[in-house]
Design a protein around this motif. Structure first.
Motif, PDB file in Angstrom:
ATOM      1  N   GLN A  74     -65.397 -26.862  76.437  1.00  0.00           N
ATOM      2  CA  GLN A  74     -66.110 -25.635  76.763  1.00  0.00           C
ATOM      3  C   GLN A  74     -66.066 -25.332  78.264  1.00  0.00           C
ATOM      4  O   GLN A  74     -66.386 -24.236  78.685  1.00  0.00           O
ATOM      5  N   GLU A  76     -68.096 -26.191  80.618  1.00  0.00           N
ATOM      6  CA  GLU A  76     -69.424 -25.649  80.866  1.00  0.00           C
ATOM      7  C   GLU A  76     -69.755 -25.638  82.355  1.00  0.00           C
ATOM      8  O   GLU A  76     -69.460 -26.591  83.066  1.00  0.00           O
ATOM      9  N   ARG A 180     -76.121 -21.486  78.872  1.00  0.00           N
ATOM     10  CA  ARG A 180     -75.723 -22.843  78.449  1.00  0.00           C
ATOM     11  C   ARG A 180     -76.911 -23.794  78.320  1.00  0.00           C
ATOM     12  O   ARG A 180     -76.760 -24.997  78.443  1.00  0.00           O
ATOM     13  N   ARG A 218     -71.555 -22.493  69.279  1.00  0.00           N
ATOM     14  CA  ARG A 218     -71.431 -22.929  70.664  1.00  0.00           C
ATOM     15  C   ARG A 218     -71.429 -24.456  70.787  1.00  0.00           C
ATOM     16  O   ARG A 218     -70.882 -25.003  71.739  1.00  0.00           O
TER      17      ARG A 218
END
Length: 411
Positions: A74, A76, A180, A218
């Motif tokens: 991802q 992040e 997030r 997600r």
């Protein structure tokens, strides 16, 4: 130690009687990538890579990931703690023995249904305007007002109050997903579902489920997201001859979420079937306004379904098809700004994959100018910028250097 993605990949490949070379040829994934994954030199891969491997092995993407959601790369960004203390307090209030919340204001005027309705709509407008800092700053007050409205009303007004509280928690969940903060987002969306059940408002519940499906995707729980969306869509499916715009929007948006989860789990045919079904509902909706566009992030419409077809082509590793589909997109007021921005990233990614680097850069620069706060929060944008940087043989241009700084990518 819990099995890693390479362990699952090697085991399933051997069970299929397939060599690494054969898997590379069938999936279109490079042999070196497969070898690095199985040798644990790489412990994550992009979703499109996992989906291609899963499709070649005739398994779901989740079979390769097992319980290890980090297998999806991802990329992040760092956590964003600013303002989260107040949001956490609002989502998890402390009650005393008398049943009153610790932060109750006995001198304050009780909120009204009209006032909270306006507050929810205004907060969603700020969120869709990509002003995440302002949306985050306003969340504690909004959640507090919604909770107080539930506590101080009764009868039909309390059912309405629960619906509004559900939508306030939905907004909190969607914003926290963007930032997030997935664990806190789960708390918010659990609250949204709880209030929806108390309201007996089935459509508010469907909105909450759709947001929960986004969260599940997600964190790599594609099968759970697909199953939840399909089950809920079956529960709220309207009779087309009598369906209101609200009925169609709630049902169709769940089908879109189910399709998004299915294609990520290498269930491409199922994703196509779900989108075809959603397209039929969108045709019935026609040009009638979607009542949930402003309060639930629901952009079910003919264009919304078509944008999901583009996204599905990207996930399936078909960038040329994605670009061809994107050329047939018609702008509709029913699509939220964030969905249209996400679509533009799909276009940028497809440009990169087809070697049209200048066009990809142009899309990113346009998003930089129109939605910089949103772009900064997107791992997808960071991945695209990384691909663009990797194609450069000379020093970065000033524009590309600015993009790397904006999305937080360090070459």
């Amino acid at each position: 130690m819990e099995p890693r993605i390479g362990d699952h990949l090697a085991r399933i490949r051997r069970q299929a009687g397939m060599s690494q070379e054969a898997l590379a040829e069938r999936s279109g994934v490079s042999l070196s990538t497969i070898q690095q994954l199985e040798q644990h030199k790489r412990t994550s891969a992009r979703l499109a890579t996992l989906s291609a491997l899963a499709a070649a092995l005739s398994v779901d993407t989740t079979a390769l990931m097992g319980n290890a959601a980090p297998a999806v790369d991802q990329r992040e960004p760092d956590a964003m703690p600013i303002g989260l203390v107040g949001v956490r307090r609002a989502l998890t209030p402390v009650y005393g023995l008398d049943g009153q919340p610790l932060d109750a204001d006995p001198a304050g005027l009780p909120p009204t249904v009209a006032g909270v309705t306006t507050a929810v709509r205004d907060a969603n407008r700020v969120y869709h305007g990509n002003d995440y800092a302002a949306a985050l700053a306003g969340l504690p007050r909004l959640l507090g007002q919604a909770r107080a409205l539930v506590d101080t009303t009764s009868g039909d007004d309390q059912a309405t109050a629960h619906t509004l509280a559900s939508r306030a928690h939905q907004l909190a969940g969607r914003l926290l997903i963007q930032l997030r903060q997935v664990d806190l987002a789960h708390v918010a969306l659990d609250g949204a579902l709880r209030h929806a059940r108390h309201s007996s408002d089935q459509l508010a519940g469907a909105e909450s489920v759709a947001a929960m499906c986004w969260l599940l995707m997600r964190v790599g729980r594609f099968d759970d997201a697909r199953a939840l969306a399909v089950r809920t869509a079956d529960q709220v499916e309207p009779k087309m001859s009598k369906a209101t715009p609200a009925d169609l929007a709630a049902w169709g948006f769940l089908l879109m979420k189910a399709a998004a989860a299915a294609v990520r789990d290498a269930r491409r045919d199922e994703a196509t079937e779900l989108l075809d079904l959603a397209a039929g509902g969108a045709q019935v909706l026609g040009d009638r306004p979607n009542p949930y566009a402003d309060v639930a992030g629901n952009d079910f419409s003919a264009e919304g379904v078509h944008l999901m077809r583009v996204e599905s082509a990207v996930i399936a590793g078909q960038p040329a098809r994605a670009l061809a589909l994107a050329e047939r997109v018609t702008r509709s007021p029913q699509v939220t700004p964030s969905s249209r921005q996400r679509h533009r990233l799909d276009v940028a990614w497809s440009y990169v994959q087809t070697g049209q680097y200048a066009d990809a850069t142009g899309v990113l620069l346009d998003l930089r100018d129109t939605a910089p706060s949103w772009l900064r929060q997107q791992p997808y944008a960071r991945t695209i910028v990384a691909e663009l940087v990797d194609t450069r043989r000379r020093a970065l241009s000033a524009e590309l250097a600015e993009l790397t700084s904006l999305v937080g990518y360090a070459p």
